[in-house]
Scaffold this motif. Sequence first.
Motif, short mmCIF file in Angstrom:
data_model
loop_
_atom_site.label_atom_id
_atom_site.label_comp_id
_atom_site.label_asym_id
_atom_site.label_seq_id
_atom_site.Cartn_x
_atom_site.Cartn_y
_atom_site.Cartn_z
N LEU A 81 1.37 4.53 1.00
CA LEU A 81 0.13 5.76 1.71
C LEU A 81 1.06 7.18 1.66
CD1 LEU A 81 1.64 3.57 5.20
CD2 LEU A 81 -0.68 4.45 4.36
N LYS A 82 0.35 8.36 1.76
CA LYS A 82 -1.42 8.45 2.72
C LYS A 82 -2.24 8.22 2.04
CE LYS A 82 0.89 10.82 6.76
NZ LYS A 82 0.62 12.37 7.78
N ALA A 131 -8.93 9.90 1.29
CA ALA A 131 -8.09 9.49 1.80
C ALA A 131 -6.97 9.91 0.87
CB ALA A 131 -7.35 8.48 2.49
N CYS A 160 0.53 -1.33 0.12
CA CYS A 160 0.34 0.01 -0.12
C CYS A 160 0.93 1.17 -0.11
CB CYS A 160 -1.14 0.05 1.12
SG CYS A 160 -1.71 1.58 1.35
N ARG A 195 -8.16 14.49 3.56
CA ARG A 195 -8.56 13.05 4.04
C ARG A 195 -9.54 12.05 4.85
NH1 ARG A 195 -3.70 11.47 2.67
NH2 ARG A 195 -1.32 12.59 3.63
N CYS A 237 -6.79 0.84 -0.41
CA CYS A 237 -6.30 -0.42 -0.18
C CYS A 237 -7.07 -1.10 1.03
CB CYS A 237 -4.98 -0.14 0.23
SG CYS A 237 -3.83 -1.36 0.30
N ALA A 238 -7.09 -0.61 2.31
CA ALA A 238 -7.99 -1.59 2.93
C ALA A 238 -9.12 -1.71 1.97
CB ALA A 238 -8.52 -0.20 4.33
N TYR A 295 -4.71 4.65 1.16
CA TYR A 295 -4.61 3.34 2.26
C TYR A 295 -6.34 3.06 2.30
CZ TYR A 295 -7.60 7.17 5.92
OH TYR A 295 -7.72 8.23 6.09
N LYS A 296 -6.60 4.04 1.67
CA LYS A 296 -8.18 3.52 1.72
C LYS A 296 -8.83 3.00 0.54
CE LYS A 296 -12.98 5.74 3.49
NZ LYS A 296 -13.37 5.34 4.63
N ARG A 341 5.68 4.86 1.66
CA ARG A 341 5.62 6.37 1.17
C ARG A 341 6.15 7.01 0.78
NH1 ARG A 341 4.74 10.68 6.09
NH2 ARG A 341 3.81 12.67 4.24
N PHE A 384 3.47 -1.73 3.70
CA PHE A 384 2.76 -0.23 3.44
C PHE A 384 4.60 0.73 3.21
CE2 PHE A 384 0.41 -1.07 6.61
CZ PHE A 384 -0.77 -1.38 6.34
#
Length: 222
Positions: free
Chosen positions: A61-62, A196, A59, A204, A68-69, A65-66, A94, A92
């Motif tokens: 970031l940042k 995000a 994933c 975000r 990916c989740a 993240y959403k 970044r 993760f």
Amino acid sequence: IQISDNWPGYSLDLFTYPQHYYGDLEYVLIPHGIIVDRTERLAKDIMQDIGDNDIVVLCVLKGGYKFCADLVEHIKNLSRNSERFISMKVDFVRLKSYHNDQSMQDMQIMGGDDLSKLTGKLSFVCFFLFVLFFMFSKDIVGTGRTMKVLLHNIGKYKPKMIKVASLLVKRTSRPDGYRPDYYGFEIPDLFVVGYALDYNEHFRDLNHICVINDHGKAKYRV
């Protein structure tokens, strides 16, 4: 799904969003519900393609993240309800490549210290926004190079296969020769926030993908 350059978007009056962003946005480009449905469809496409491989999800970031989740959760749900069990691990990294709304010349890669787990595995890189084409100017660089730098670093660990999933692909004027394997929406050359994706760490908490206005850029500029 391709969103045309002349798409006017949705009026902000049709949706709820955090009150502290009132006056900072132009319009809703993609509502949250459509994002959710499209992400589920991407999960189905990925499930069909990966076969019996175990996968490692990397994933970014940042902003990723959403997406990916939600994508991982959809894949897990599909796996639970099928005859195939897909084993997934998540790591993760970044990338820092923006100052305000301008891309910086140099990209920083941080995190992902234990990437040796990628060796021999099918690896998915989850981006939120990938710029397919990018305008040329002295202050902006094509992020196709950014992606290639990241994939080169991942490739050192000799994964079985690398696939890239991005929720958005931005359509602008300069070709960079790269396109993600899976993406949700191709959008015009707009600076978007929400779900995000941020502007200097703001927005975000906005569920919809929206276009920021000049007032919002000035308000949160650093």
